[in-house]
Design an enzyme around this catalytic site. Structure first.
Site, PDB file in Angstrom:
ATOM      1  N   TYR A   1       0.724  -1.172   0.029  1.00  0.00           N
ATOM      2  CA  TYR A   1      -0.113  -0.073   0.199  1.00  0.00           C
ATOM      3  C   TYR A   1       0.853   1.252  -0.085  1.00  0.00           C
ATOM      4  CZ  TYR A   1      -4.225   2.528   1.414  1.00  0.00           C
ATOM      5  OH  TYR A   1      -5.315   3.463   1.545  1.00  0.00           O
TER       6      TYR A   1
ATOM      7  N   LYS B   1       1.166   4.110  -2.977  1.00  0.00           N
ATOM      8  CA  LYS B   1       0.634   5.462  -2.951  1.00  0.00           C
ATOM      9  C   LYS B   1       1.925   6.358  -2.823  1.00  0.00           C
ATOM     10  CE  LYS B   1      -3.762   4.572  -2.021  1.00  0.00           C
ATOM     11  NZ  LYS B   1      -4.831   5.038  -2.887  1.00  0.00           N
TER      12      LYS B   1
HETATM   13  N1  LIG Z   1      -9.981   2.992   4.741  1.00  0.00           N
HETATM   14  C1  LIG Z   1      -9.053   3.703   5.232  1.00  0.00           C
HETATM   15  O1  LIG Z   1      -8.668   3.565   6.285  1.00  0.00           O
HETATM   16  C2  LIG Z   1      -8.176   4.484   4.224  1.00  0.00           C
HETATM   17  C3  LIG Z   1      -7.208   5.357   4.522  1.00  0.00           C
HETATM   18  C4  LIG Z   1      -6.355   5.769   3.773  1.00  0.00           C
HETATM   19  C5  LIG Z   1      -6.592   5.958   2.393  1.00  0.00           C
HETATM   20  N2  LIG Z   1      -7.578   5.133   2.108  1.00  0.00           N
HETATM   21  C6  LIG Z   1      -7.855   5.296   0.355  1.00  0.00           C
HETATM   22  O2  LIG Z   1      -9.229   5.624   0.353  1.00  0.00           O
HETATM   23  C7  LIG Z   1      -9.648   5.381  -0.885  1.00  0.00           C
HETATM   24  C8  LIG Z   1     -11.054   4.473  -0.776  1.00  0.00           C
HETATM   25  O3  LIG Z   1     -10.630   3.461   0.286  1.00  0.00           O
HETATM   26  P1  LIG Z   1     -11.946   2.929   0.915  1.00  0.00           P
HETATM   27  O4  LIG Z   1     -11.361   2.746   2.380  1.00  0.00           O
HETATM   28  O5  LIG Z   1     -13.342   3.251   0.473  1.00  0.00           O
HETATM   29  O6  LIG Z   1     -11.826   1.186   0.060  1.00  0.00           O
HETATM   30  P2  LIG Z   1     -13.128   0.294  -0.079  1.00  0.00           P
HETATM   31  O7  LIG Z   1     -14.009   0.301   0.969  1.00  0.00           O
HETATM   32  O8  LIG Z   1     -12.190  -1.256  -0.159  1.00  0.00           O
HETATM   33  O9  LIG Z   1     -13.556   0.562  -1.272  1.00  0.00           O
HETATM   34  C9  LIG Z   1     -12.757   0.654  -2.563  1.00  0.00           C
HETATM   35  C10 LIG Z   1     -13.479   0.933  -3.723  1.00  0.00           C
HETATM   36  O10 LIG Z   1     -12.279   0.988  -4.789  1.00  0.00           O
HETATM   37  C11 LIG Z   1     -13.100   0.245  -5.720  1.00  0.00           C
HETATM   38  N3  LIG Z   1     -12.112  -0.639  -6.647  1.00  0.00           N
HETATM   39  C12 LIG Z   1     -10.983  -1.439  -6.294  1.00  0.00           C
HETATM   40  N4  LIG Z   1     -10.323  -1.842  -7.263  1.00  0.00           N
HETATM   41  C13 LIG Z   1     -10.871  -1.276  -8.307  1.00  0.00           C
HETATM   42  C14 LIG Z   1     -10.561  -1.450  -9.612  1.00  0.00           C
HETATM   43  N5  LIG Z   1      -9.651  -2.347 -10.206  1.00  0.00           N
HETATM   44  N6  LIG Z   1     -11.316  -0.580 -10.609  1.00  0.00           N
HETATM   45  C15 LIG Z   1     -12.126  -0.018 -10.317  1.00  0.00           C
HETATM   46  N7  LIG Z   1     -12.546   0.373  -8.862  1.00  0.00           N
HETATM   47  C16 LIG Z   1     -11.891  -0.521  -7.805  1.00  0.00           C
HETATM   48  C17 LIG Z   1     -14.053  -0.838  -5.286  1.00  0.00           C
HETATM   49  O11 LIG Z   1     -14.926  -1.328  -5.918  1.00  0.00           O
HETATM   50  P3  LIG Z   1     -15.719  -2.594  -5.838  1.00  0.00           P
HETATM   51  O12 LIG Z   1     -16.999  -2.064  -4.992  1.00  0.00           O
HETATM   52  O13 LIG Z   1     -16.109  -3.056  -7.055  1.00  0.00           O
HETATM   53  O14 LIG Z   1     -14.797  -3.548  -4.951  1.00  0.00           O
HETATM   54  C18 LIG Z   1     -14.677   0.217  -4.144  1.00  0.00           C
HETATM   55  O15 LIG Z   1     -15.578   0.909  -4.705  1.00  0.00           O
HETATM   56  C19 LIG Z   1      -8.601   4.242  -1.412  1.00  0.00           C
HETATM   57  O16 LIG Z   1      -7.672   5.041  -2.371  1.00  0.00           O
HETATM   58  C20 LIG Z   1      -7.858   4.074  -0.234  1.00  0.00           C
HETATM   59  O17 LIG Z   1      -6.479   3.765  -0.537  1.00  0.00           O
HETATM   60  C21 LIG Z   1      -8.489   4.289   2.995  1.00  0.00           C
END
Ligand SMILES: NC(=O)c1ccc[n+]([C@@H]2O[C@H](COP(=O)([O-])OP(=O)(O)OC[C@H]3O[C@@H](n4cnc5c(N)ncnc54)[C@H](OP(=O)(O)O)[C@@H]3O)[C@@H](O)[C@H]2O)c1
Length: 256
Positions: free
Chosen positions: A162, A166
């Site tokens: 990750y 990133k």
């Molecule tokens: N959660 C945290 O604590 C956290 C912290 C820092 C940064 N982030 C960042 O925030 C962003 C959102 O994360 P989240 O926590 O909401 O993650 P999540 O709940 O796992 O959701 C990820 C989203 O990305 C989509 N996705 C994954 N692979 C894809 C692909 N190959 N093509 C198109 N769409 C794809 C998924 O689609 P599907 O529904 O079809 O699988 C889902 O809608 C990410 O960039 C993550 O790195 C998250």
């Protein structure tokens, strides 16, 4: 021309992406949102939003790094609005924890494909539409753990899958900033939030580092809270204030 803001949010089927779309529709009454999802057949929450906000939301199939598919979305937006104002490159993956000595290389490549190539392909597809906006913004969602001088590398058990991808995303975004003096672009770190990704990383943490961290930090912010804070930063961002910076959700700047 329609004067309202036209947004595109990738990965908006669930998690932060869905939170951002929901917040925009509820709080930016003049805005139109293109919600990018990779599997439109699974989009139950977005279907509900479509009914609640008729004429303000279009769901588009958007798979990370799919060059033709991203261009097809650009063609849809071109035909309907002729421009896009704010692109939030949110789709991303962050799966299991791994040390550098043990990391699975196929998994590392998958993370690079989605988190880095996916964002660059999206930028390339949206480039012409952003150029037609009066206030164009391209904002990738990054992670504080990407910082070389900060939280990521100083955590002995930081996630190389990750963090490394990133960090590469941050590099590309800063480069986009220097190459395009008409654009507001910066990577933004949302901080930890309660999503499937967060829960999955905790539950697969066999080493126990994040489990302990989660136990010590039970008040993990909700997607709703994070979405509101991020959109305040994004909507008020300027090239002078945020452009080319690694911006944290609390408004501070993170070390690269
Ligand atoms: N959660 C945290 O604590 C956290 C912290 C820092 C940064 N982030 C960042 O925030 C962003 C959102 O994360 P989240 O926590 O909401 O993650 P999540 O709940 O796992 O959701 C990820 C989203 O990305 C989509 N996705 C994954 N692979 C894809 C692909 N190959 N093509 C198109 N769409 C794809 C998924 O689609 P599907 O529904 O079809 O699988 C889902 O809608 C990410 O960039 C993550 O790195 C998250």
């Amino acid at each position: 021309m329609n004067p309202s803001t036209i947004y595109l949010v990738s990965g908006s089927n669930r998690g932060l992406g869905l939170g951002l779309v929901t917040h925009i529709l509820a709080n930016r009454p003049a805005a139109f949102v293109y919600a990018g999802v990779r599997s439109p057949e699974k989009m139950s929450a977005l279907t509900e939003l479509s009914g609640k906000y008729p004429g303000r939301l279009e769901v588009v199939k958007l798979v990370s790094a799919d060059v033709e598919g991203n261009q097809a979305v650009a063609n849809i937006i071109e035909a309907r609005h002729g421009r896009v104002d704010t692109v939030i490159a949110n789709a991303g993956i962050g799966t299991t924890l791994a040390t550098v000595s043990e990391v699975n290389i196929a998994s590392l490549e998958d993370h690079f494909h989605v988190n880095v190539a996916g964002t660059i392909v999206l930028f390339q597809a949206m480039y012409g539409l952003l150029k037609k906006s009066a206030v164009p913004r391209f904002v990738p969602i990054s992670n504080a753990g990407a910082g070389l001088g900060g939280k990521g590398i100083t955590r002995p058990l930081g996630n190389v899958l990750y963090g490394a991808t990133k960090a590469a995303l941050n590099w590309a975004t800063r480069k986009i900033h220097f190459e395009n003096d008409w654009l507001v672009t910066f990577p933004v770190s949302p901080g930890p939030m309660d999503t499937d990704m967060y829960r999955n990383i905790i539950s697969t943490d066999t080493i126990g580092f994040f489990k302990k961290w989660a136990e010590a930090n039970p008040d993990i912010p909700s997607v709703e809270t994070v979405s509101g804070s991020l959109l305040s930063i994004i909507d008020e961002s300027t090239r002078e204030k945020e452009g080319g910076q690694f911006v944290h959700i609390d408004g501070t700047r993170l070390p690269w």
